[in-house]
Each structure stands twice: as C-alpha cells, then as structure tokens.
Write a protein that holds these residues in place. Structure first.
Motif, PDB file in Angstrom:
ATOM      1  N   ILE A  48     -27.773  -1.727 -33.379  1.00  0.00           N
ATOM      2  CA  ILE A  48     -26.146  -2.039 -33.696  1.00  0.00           C
ATOM      3  C   ILE A  48     -25.564  -3.551 -32.958  1.00  0.00           C
ATOM      4  CG2 ILE A  48     -23.782  -1.038 -33.810  1.00  0.00           C
ATOM      5  CD1 ILE A  48     -25.395   1.422 -34.300  1.00  0.00           C
ATOM      6  N   PRO A  49     -24.903  -4.253 -33.467  1.00  0.00           N
ATOM      7  CA  PRO A  49     -24.195  -5.195 -32.657  1.00  0.00           C
ATOM      8  C   PRO A  49     -23.327  -4.538 -31.595  1.00  0.00           C
ATOM      9  CG  PRO A  49     -23.872  -5.805 -34.939  1.00  0.00           C
ATOM     10  CD  PRO A  49     -24.459  -4.207 -34.922  1.00  0.00           C
ATOM     11  N   ALA A  50     -23.268  -4.981 -30.575  1.00  0.00           N
ATOM     12  CA  ALA A  50     -22.764  -4.739 -29.268  1.00  0.00           C
ATOM     13  C   ALA A  50     -21.286  -4.352 -29.183  1.00  0.00           C
ATOM     14  CB  ALA A  50     -22.944  -5.725 -27.963  1.00  0.00           C
ATOM     15  N   ALA A  51     -20.562  -5.083 -30.279  1.00  0.00           N
ATOM     16  CA  ALA A  51     -19.210  -4.788 -30.142  1.00  0.00           C
ATOM     17  C   ALA A  51     -19.012  -3.629 -31.150  1.00  0.00           C
ATOM     18  CB  ALA A  51     -18.474  -6.064 -30.935  1.00  0.00           C
ATOM     19  N   LYS A  52     -20.042  -3.135 -32.036  1.00  0.00           N
ATOM     20  CA  LYS A  52     -19.553  -2.067 -32.642  1.00  0.00           C
ATOM     21  C   LYS A  52     -20.610  -0.857 -32.028  1.00  0.00           C
ATOM     22  CE  LYS A  52     -18.802  -4.685 -36.867  1.00  0.00           C
ATOM     23  NZ  LYS A  52     -19.161  -4.874 -38.081  1.00  0.00           N
ATOM     24  N   ARG A  53     -21.315  -0.751 -31.262  1.00  0.00           N
ATOM     25  CA  ARG A  53     -22.358   0.038 -30.765  1.00  0.00           C
ATOM     26  C   ARG A  53     -21.666   0.910 -29.794  1.00  0.00           C
ATOM     27  NH1 ARG A  53     -26.186  -2.778 -27.099  1.00  0.00           N
ATOM     28  NH2 ARG A  53     -26.728  -4.029 -28.953  1.00  0.00           N
ATOM     29  N   PRO A  54     -21.650   2.227 -29.982  1.00  0.00           N
ATOM     30  CA  PRO A  54     -21.126   3.462 -29.471  1.00  0.00           C
ATOM     31  C   PRO A  54     -21.924   3.478 -28.002  1.00  0.00           C
ATOM     32  CG  PRO A  54     -22.653   4.348 -31.008  1.00  0.00           C
ATOM     33  CD  PRO A  54     -22.429   2.979 -31.190  1.00  0.00           C
ATOM     34  N   PRO A  55     -21.357   3.960 -26.813  1.00  0.00           N
ATOM     35  CA  PRO A  55     -21.887   4.101 -25.629  1.00  0.00           C
ATOM     36  C   PRO A  55     -22.992   4.842 -25.766  1.00  0.00           C
ATOM     37  CG  PRO A  55     -19.780   3.890 -25.302  1.00  0.00           C
ATOM     38  CD  PRO A  55     -19.908   4.148 -26.695  1.00  0.00           C
ATOM     39  N   ALA A  56     -24.211   4.802 -25.094  1.00  0.00           N
ATOM     40  CA  ALA A  56     -25.235   5.616 -25.392  1.00  0.00           C
ATOM     41  C   ALA A  56     -25.069   6.978 -24.673  1.00  0.00           C
ATOM     42  CB  ALA A  56     -26.622   4.949 -24.708  1.00  0.00           C
ATOM     43  N   THR A  57     -24.326   6.815 -23.491  1.00  0.00           N
ATOM     44  CA  THR A  57     -23.999   7.988 -22.696  1.00  0.00           C
ATOM     45  C   THR A  57     -22.998   8.964 -23.267  1.00  0.00           C
ATOM     46  OG1 THR A  57     -22.155   6.750 -21.830  1.00  0.00           O
ATOM     47  CG2 THR A  57     -24.000   6.762 -20.558  1.00  0.00           C
ATOM     48  N   MET A  58     -22.211   8.082 -24.232  1.00  0.00           N
ATOM     49  CA  MET A  58     -21.320   9.177 -25.238  1.00  0.00           C
ATOM     50  C   MET A  58     -22.198   9.947 -26.171  1.00  0.00           C
ATOM     51  SD  MET A  58     -17.968   8.275 -27.520  1.00  0.00           S
ATOM     52  CE  MET A  58     -16.715   7.839 -25.935  1.00  0.00           C
ATOM     53  N   VAL A  59     -23.003   9.128 -27.059  1.00  0.00           N
ATOM     54  CA  VAL A  59     -23.770   9.854 -27.924  1.00  0.00           C
ATOM     55  C   VAL A  59     -24.837  10.924 -27.383  1.00  0.00           C
ATOM     56  CG1 VAL A  59     -25.879   9.317 -29.539  1.00  0.00           C
ATOM     57  CG2 VAL A  59     -23.966   7.698 -29.205  1.00  0.00           C
ATOM     58  N   ALA A  60     -25.267  10.655 -26.313  1.00  0.00           N
ATOM     59  CA  ALA A  60     -26.007  11.585 -25.519  1.00  0.00           C
ATOM     60  C   ALA A  60     -25.181  13.106 -25.196  1.00  0.00           C
ATOM     61  CB  ALA A  60     -26.706  11.120 -24.359  1.00  0.00           C
ATOM     62  N   ALA A  61     -23.909  12.832 -24.606  1.00  0.00           N
ATOM     63  CA  ALA A  61     -23.236  13.780 -24.340  1.00  0.00           C
ATOM     64  C   ALA A  61     -22.779  14.647 -25.391  1.00  0.00           C
ATOM     65  CB  ALA A  61     -21.891  13.504 -23.545  1.00  0.00           C
ATOM     66  N   HIS A  62     -22.506  14.058 -26.630  1.00  0.00           N
ATOM     67  CA  HIS A  62     -22.141  14.725 -28.069  1.00  0.00           C
ATOM     68  C   HIS A  62     -23.532  15.536 -28.433  1.00  0.00           C
ATOM     69  CE1 HIS A  62     -18.673  11.586 -29.130  1.00  0.00           C
ATOM     70  NE2 HIS A  62     -18.397  12.606 -28.244  1.00  0.00           N
ATOM     71  N   ILE A  63     -24.651  14.928 -28.226  1.00  0.00           N
ATOM     72  CA  ILE A  63     -25.743  15.779 -28.715  1.00  0.00           C
ATOM     73  C   ILE A  63     -26.004  16.792 -28.020  1.00  0.00           C
ATOM     74  CG2 ILE A  63     -28.111  15.546 -29.189  1.00  0.00           C
ATOM     75  CD1 ILE A  63     -26.335  14.257 -31.375  1.00  0.00           C
ATOM     76  N   TRP A  64     -25.844  16.582 -26.485  1.00  0.00           N
ATOM     77  CA  TRP A  64     -25.884  17.837 -25.611  1.00  0.00           C
ATOM     78  C   TRP A  64     -25.083  18.684 -25.789  1.00  0.00           C
ATOM     79  CZ3 TRP A  64     -28.448  16.968 -20.440  1.00  0.00           C
ATOM     80  CH2 TRP A  64     -28.572  18.109 -19.711  1.00  0.00           C
ATOM     81  N   ALA A  65     -23.727  18.524 -26.082  1.00  0.00           N
ATOM     82  CA  ALA A  65     -22.717  19.373 -26.548  1.00  0.00           C
ATOM     83  C   ALA A  65     -23.075  20.420 -27.777  1.00  0.00           C
ATOM     84  CB  ALA A  65     -21.380  18.772 -26.459  1.00  0.00           C
ATOM     85  N   MET A  66     -23.625  19.613 -28.776  1.00  0.00           N
ATOM     86  CA  MET A  66     -23.642  20.218 -30.195  1.00  0.00           C
ATOM     87  C   MET A  66     -24.931  21.086 -29.821  1.00  0.00           C
ATOM     88  SD  MET A  66     -24.854  18.596 -33.622  1.00  0.00           S
ATOM     89  CE  MET A  66     -23.720  17.003 -33.433  1.00  0.00           C
ATOM     90  N   SER A  67     -26.158  20.550 -29.242  1.00  0.00           N
ATOM     91  CA  SER A  67     -27.089  21.614 -28.836  1.00  0.00           C
ATOM     92  C   SER A  67     -26.844  22.746 -27.993  1.00  0.00           C
ATOM     93  CB  SER A  67     -28.067  20.659 -28.065  1.00  0.00           C
ATOM     94  OG  SER A  67     -28.747  19.552 -28.876  1.00  0.00           O
ATOM     95  N   HIS A  68     -26.184  22.536 -27.228  1.00  0.00           N
ATOM     96  CA  HIS A  68     -25.390  23.684 -26.432  1.00  0.00           C
ATOM     97  C   HIS A  68     -24.774  24.754 -26.984  1.00  0.00           C
ATOM     98  CE1 HIS A  68     -24.768  25.645 -22.547  1.00  0.00           C
ATOM     99  NE2 HIS A  68     -23.493  25.769 -22.850  1.00  0.00           N
ATOM    100  N   GLY A  69     -23.855  24.134 -28.135  1.00  0.00           N
ATOM    101  CA  GLY A  69     -23.107  25.067 -28.932  1.00  0.00           C
ATOM    102  C   GLY A  69     -23.933  25.810 -29.808  1.00  0.00           C
ATOM    103  N   VAL A  70     -24.864  25.257 -30.442  1.00  0.00           N
ATOM    104  CA  VAL A  70     -25.745  26.020 -31.309  1.00  0.00           C
ATOM    105  C   VAL A  70     -26.461  27.158 -30.512  1.00  0.00           C
ATOM    106  CG1 VAL A  70     -27.863  25.989 -32.828  1.00  0.00           C
ATOM    107  CG2 VAL A  70     -26.126  24.186 -32.895  1.00  0.00           C
ATOM    108  N   VAL A  71     -26.895  26.819 -29.326  1.00  0.00           N
ATOM    109  CA  VAL A  71     -27.720  27.820 -28.602  1.00  0.00           C
ATOM    110  C   VAL A  71     -26.685  28.994 -28.353  1.00  0.00           C
ATOM    111  CG1 VAL A  71     -28.511  28.313 -26.470  1.00  0.00           C
ATOM    112  CG2 VAL A  71     -29.296  26.367 -27.514  1.00  0.00           C
ATOM    113  N   GLU A  72     -25.531  28.690 -27.602  1.00  0.00           N
ATOM    114  CA  GLU A  72     -24.731  29.790 -27.500  1.00  0.00           C
ATOM    115  C   GLU A  72     -24.185  30.423 -28.430  1.00  0.00           C
ATOM    116  OE1 GLU A  72     -23.585  30.823 -24.287  1.00  0.00           O
ATOM    117  OE2 GLU A  72     -25.233  29.312 -23.733  1.00  0.00           O
ATOM    118  N   LEU A  73     -23.851  29.807 -29.737  1.00  0.00           N
ATOM    119  CA  LEU A  73     -23.320  30.762 -30.873  1.00  0.00           C
ATOM    120  C   LEU A  73     -24.649  31.318 -31.799  1.00  0.00           C
ATOM    121  CD1 LEU A  73     -20.569  28.139 -31.742  1.00  0.00           C
ATOM    122  CD2 LEU A  73     -20.404  30.287 -30.680  1.00  0.00           C
TER     123      LEU A  73
END
Length: 205
Positions: free
Chosen positions: A144-169
């Motif tokens: 993805i072009p740099a100007a439109k690319r989401p931060p990798a740290t943010m994407v990772a944090a979102h997936i971590w949170a989603m994974s954790h939520g599925v586990v907990e629920l």
C-alpha cells in the motif's frame, strides 16, 4: 504428598505446575503461596527462598507464558505460507490455540493484574509476542502506498484485541455454550472483515 523440603531438585518446576493448576481452578487471587507449596509437596520455607510472595510466582508464570506464546506465534507465522495473508491469519489461530492449551499461563499473563512493565524480562517477552503480529502486519501492508498505509503497530493491536476478545467471550467455556460458531471461524471472519475494511484484501480473497 510428603514434604520434600528445600533440597527437592525440581522445586521451581513442581511449584510452577502446582501454581498453574491452582490458577486454572481458583483464579490468580484464589490461592496462597503456602497452598501452592503444599500441592507441590514442598515446605513453605523452601518456597520463600525463591519467591517473596504469590505475585512473584504468578509473574514467573506470566513470563513463562509470554515466552511460549511468542515462540508459538513465530512458528505459526513462519509456517503459515504460501501468502502473507495466510501467515497473518495463522497467528490469529495460534492465539486461540495457546489460550486453550495453556489456560493457567493465559490467565497469569492477561487476567492476574501483574504489571507487564514492572518486570524487564516480562516486558521484553510480551513485546516479542506483539512484535510477531507487527511484522506480519508490516508485510501484509507493504504494497500500500505510504500515504495510505495504516501503521503496522495499529493493525497488530487491533488483531491482538480481536483475538483476545474472541478468547474471552467464546473460547474459555465449554464448546457451543456461548456461541453457535466455532471461535476459529469467528476470528477468521472478523479478521477478513477488518482487512477488507482497510482495503488490505479484496472482496474475492
């Protein structure tokens, strides 16, 4: 089980096994260090030569858990080919697998109230686990072009949170009691929706 005292050669391993069982059964705050010593078959005096209190023991369980967790995520990512997307999704499945296989460690890591940053080794192990997701996200978004690319740290944090939520629920109770869908399917479809929303994969992927 008779007391074996301070000279029990596998004291730390036996105590850790006992603590993990108690964490699963009673929660991280539902037992004492003396109770863990009793279940391990050693004397409380022997235990206090290694740990100042229950929190120290739980912190070591969390450290051990994060090290295992990071290893599992790295293995899942490296063997998840043939595509960056497949590798990325493999890390999500590994998250669920770890929570199922190592519930005592998982609780010590995420539900005990132990501060990750209070222990340098614990902080380092936790960062290594998150780093696997960040590297996976970075490769997945590299086109993805740099100007439109989401931060990798943010994407990772979102997936971590989603994974954790599925586990907990949905993954901590008996299968089928909380959701009509397998946790793996919930997580995979959630990741797909998320990535499509960011334009990282097409609707036909």
């Amino acid at each position: 089980m008779p007391k074996r005292g301070y000279h029990h050669g596998n004291l730390r391993a036996a105590l850790m096994d006992a603590a993990l069982t108690l964490i699963e059964e009673k929660g991280p705050n539902g037992f004492t260090l003396s109770e863990a010593a009793k279940n391990a078959g050693v004397t409380p005096a022997a235990v206090y030569r290694h740990y100042q209190g229950r929190e120290d023991l739980i912190a070591e369980a969390a450290l051990q858990g994060f090290e295992m967790f990071a290893d599992l995520l790295e293995y899942a990512y490296e063997t998840g080919q043939p595509s960056d997307l497949a590798s990325f999704e493999a890390t999500g499945r590994a998250y669920l697998a770890f929570a199922r296989r190592h519930p005592g460690h998982y609780v010590a890591m995420f539900e005990s109230g132990i501060s990750i940053n209070a222990n340098p080794d614990l902080a380092r192990a936790s960062k290594r686990a998150l780093g696997v997701l960040e590297r996976a996200a970075e490769k997945l978004t590299a086109h993805i072009p740099a100007a439109k690319r989401p931060p990798a740290t943010m994407v990772a944090a979102h997936i971590w949170a989603m994974s954790h939520g599925v586990v907990e629920l949905f993954a901590r109770g008996a299968p089928g009691t909380k959701s009509p869908y397998p946790p793996e399917d919930l997580l995979e479809s959630g990741i797909g929706i998320y990535l499509r929303g960011l334009g990282l994969i097409t609707a036909d992927s």
